[in-house]
Design a protein around this motif. Structure first.
Motif, short mmCIF file in Angstrom:
data_model
loop_
_atom_site.label_atom_id
_atom_site.label_comp_id
_atom_site.label_asym_id
_atom_site.label_seq_id
_atom_site.Cartn_x
_atom_site.Cartn_y
_atom_site.Cartn_z
N LEU A 60 31.93 49.88 -8.59
CA LEU A 60 31.44 50.53 -7.37
C LEU A 60 29.99 50.88 -7.57
CD1 LEU A 60 31.65 52.18 -4.67
CD2 LEU A 60 32.45 54.09 -6.07
N GLY A 88 20.29 54.93 -0.94
CA GLY A 88 21.25 55.17 0.14
C GLY A 88 22.39 56.11 -0.23
N ARG A 118 25.23 59.76 1.52
CA ARG A 118 25.34 59.60 2.98
C ARG A 118 26.73 59.15 3.39
NH1 ARG A 118 19.85 56.10 3.96
NH2 ARG A 118 18.42 57.54 2.94
N ARG A 127 27.97 58.11 -16.48
CA ARG A 127 27.69 57.97 -15.04
C ARG A 127 27.90 59.34 -14.39
NH1 ARG A 127 26.08 53.14 -14.35
NH2 ARG A 127 27.10 51.34 -15.28
N SER A 177 29.19 59.92 -10.80
CA SER A 177 30.49 59.41 -10.37
C SER A 177 31.59 60.47 -10.51
CB SER A 177 30.86 58.16 -11.15
OG SER A 177 31.28 58.48 -12.45
N TYR A 192 34.18 61.36 -7.53
CA TYR A 192 35.62 61.09 -7.47
C TYR A 192 36.42 62.37 -7.29
CZ TYR A 192 34.95 56.19 -8.61
OH TYR A 192 34.59 54.86 -8.55
C1 LIG Z 1 29.02 57.38 -7.38
C2 LIG Z 1 28.38 56.74 -6.14
C3 LIG Z 1 29.13 55.45 -5.82
C4 LIG Z 1 28.52 57.73 -4.96
O1 LIG Z 1 28.08 57.07 -3.78
P1 LIG Z 1 27.52 57.90 -2.53
O2 LIG Z 1 27.41 56.97 -1.39
O3 LIG Z 1 26.30 58.62 -2.95
O4 LIG Z 1 28.70 58.96 -2.29
P2 LIG Z 1 29.06 59.70 -0.92
O5 LIG Z 1 27.81 60.02 -0.20
O6 LIG Z 1 30.10 58.91 -0.18
O7 LIG Z 1 29.70 61.04 -1.46
C5 LIG Z 1 31.08 61.37 -1.27
C6 LIG Z 1 31.27 62.80 -1.73
O8 LIG Z 1 30.95 62.91 -3.11
C7 LIG Z 1 29.91 63.86 -3.29
N1 LIG Z 1 28.94 63.37 -4.27
C8 LIG Z 1 28.41 62.12 -4.33
N2 LIG Z 1 27.54 62.06 -5.35
C9 LIG Z 1 27.52 63.27 -5.90
C10 LIG Z 1 26.79 63.84 -6.98
N3 LIG Z 1 25.90 63.10 -7.68
N4 LIG Z 1 27.00 65.14 -7.30
C11 LIG Z 1 27.88 65.87 -6.61
N5 LIG Z 1 28.61 65.41 -5.56
C12 LIG Z 1 28.43 64.12 -5.23
C13 LIG Z 1 29.21 63.97 -1.95
O9 LIG Z 1 28.63 65.24 -1.78
C14 LIG Z 1 30.32 63.72 -0.97
O10 LIG Z 1 31.05 64.90 -0.69
P3 LIG Z 1 31.20 65.41 0.84
O11 LIG Z 1 31.47 64.19 1.68
O12 LIG Z 1 32.34 66.33 0.78
O13 LIG Z 1 29.89 66.02 1.15
C15 LIG Z 1 26.86 56.48 -6.37
O14 LIG Z 1 26.25 57.65 -6.82
C16 LIG Z 1 26.59 55.37 -7.36
O15 LIG Z 1 26.54 54.19 -7.00
N6 LIG Z 1 26.37 55.75 -8.65
C17 LIG Z 1 26.06 54.77 -9.69
C18 LIG Z 1 27.23 53.87 -10.02
C19 LIG Z 1 28.50 54.61 -10.33
O16 LIG Z 1 28.53 55.67 -10.94
N7 LIG Z 1 29.60 53.99 -9.90
C20 LIG Z 1 30.94 54.47 -10.16
C21 LIG Z 1 31.41 53.83 -11.41
S1 LIG Z 1 33.18 53.80 -11.47
#
Ligand SMILES: CC(C)(COP(=O)(O)OP(=O)(O)OC[C@H]1O[C@@H](n2cnc3c(N)ncnc32)[C@H](O)[C@@H]1OP(=O)(O)O)[C@@H](O)C(=O)NCCC(=O)NCCS
Length: 159
Positions: A85, A91, A94, A124, A127, A131
């Motif tokens: 993922l 981006g 959001r 990470r 992440s 989750y």
């Molecule tokens: C992890 C990742 C996929 C999150 O994607 P994203 O589009 O920023 O996540 P969302 O905006 O959908 O967030 C969903 C929820 O998680 C929370 N969240 C996301 N990133 C967060 C962070 N860094 N710290 C705290 N909370 C976080 C958001 O606040 C949101 O909560 P809410 O809807 O209740 O406000 C992104 O940061 C990423 O690509 N990271 C690098 C790759 C990675 O770690 N992949 C997973 C490996 S298994």
């Protein structure tokens, strides 16, 4: 959440997405050329037990991808596993990651899978709260072991 966030569309990936999938994959720390990624995507797309989705912004730009698969072990039986993922750094926060995960969860439910799991590197940092926010509970911590099988053909690093 803004209107533009609402407009992010999650759809199955196609071979037209390969170049962008390669760019996003490289941001994970796995530098990969589109030419190398293409056969992996081709194999993935023909598998019935695997789902690859992308998130597409209103601009048409793909801003994230998720790979999920049905896994079966003797100990646990069948379950859905998120194998990868990523959301573009520009981006994040959001709702795109949440939508991608929801798409895989829906796919798993349609296959009758009762649980979804994901393994995420402790490095990470973003992440783990992500989750947990999505209702995932941490069940265990593991070490990952690795050994080359074919000289010159093993990935140089494992994350
Ligand atoms: C992890 C990742 C996929 C999150 O994607 P994203 O589009 O920023 O996540 P969302 O905006 O959908 O967030 C969903 C929820 O998680 C929370 N969240 C996301 N990133 C967060 C962070 N860094 N710290 C705290 N909370 C976080 C958001 O606040 C949101 O909560 P809410 O809807 O209740 O406000 C992104 O940061 C990423 O690509 N990271 C690098 C790759 C990675 O770690 N992949 C997973 C490996 S298994």
């Amino acid at each position: 959440m803004s209107d533009s966030d609402e407009a992010v569309d999650v759809r199955p990936a196609t071979l037209h997405d390969v170049q962008r999938l390669a760019e996003l994959t490289s941001t994970l720390g796995y530098a990969v050329e589109a030419a190398d990624l293409r056969p992996r995507v081709e194999r993935t797309l023909v598998r019935d037990d695997t789902a690859l989705y992308v998130a597409e912004a209103v601009t048409g730009e793909v801003v994230g991808w998720i790979l999920g698969a049905e896994q079966e072990t003797l100990e646990m039986g069948r379950r859905c596993e998120i194998l990868g993922l990523v959301v573009a750094e520009t981006g994040r926060r959001r709702g795109t990651g949440r939508r991608l995960v929801a798409a895989i969860e829906a796919w798993g439910r349609r296959r009758g899978l009762g649980r979804v799991v994901v393994r995420s590197n402790i490095a990470r940092h973003e992440s783990h709260p992500f989750y947990e926010r999505l209702g995932y509970g941490r069940v265990k911590t593991q070490h990952v072991y690795s050994k080359p099988l074919l000289p010159g053909r093993d990935p140089e690093d494992l994350r």
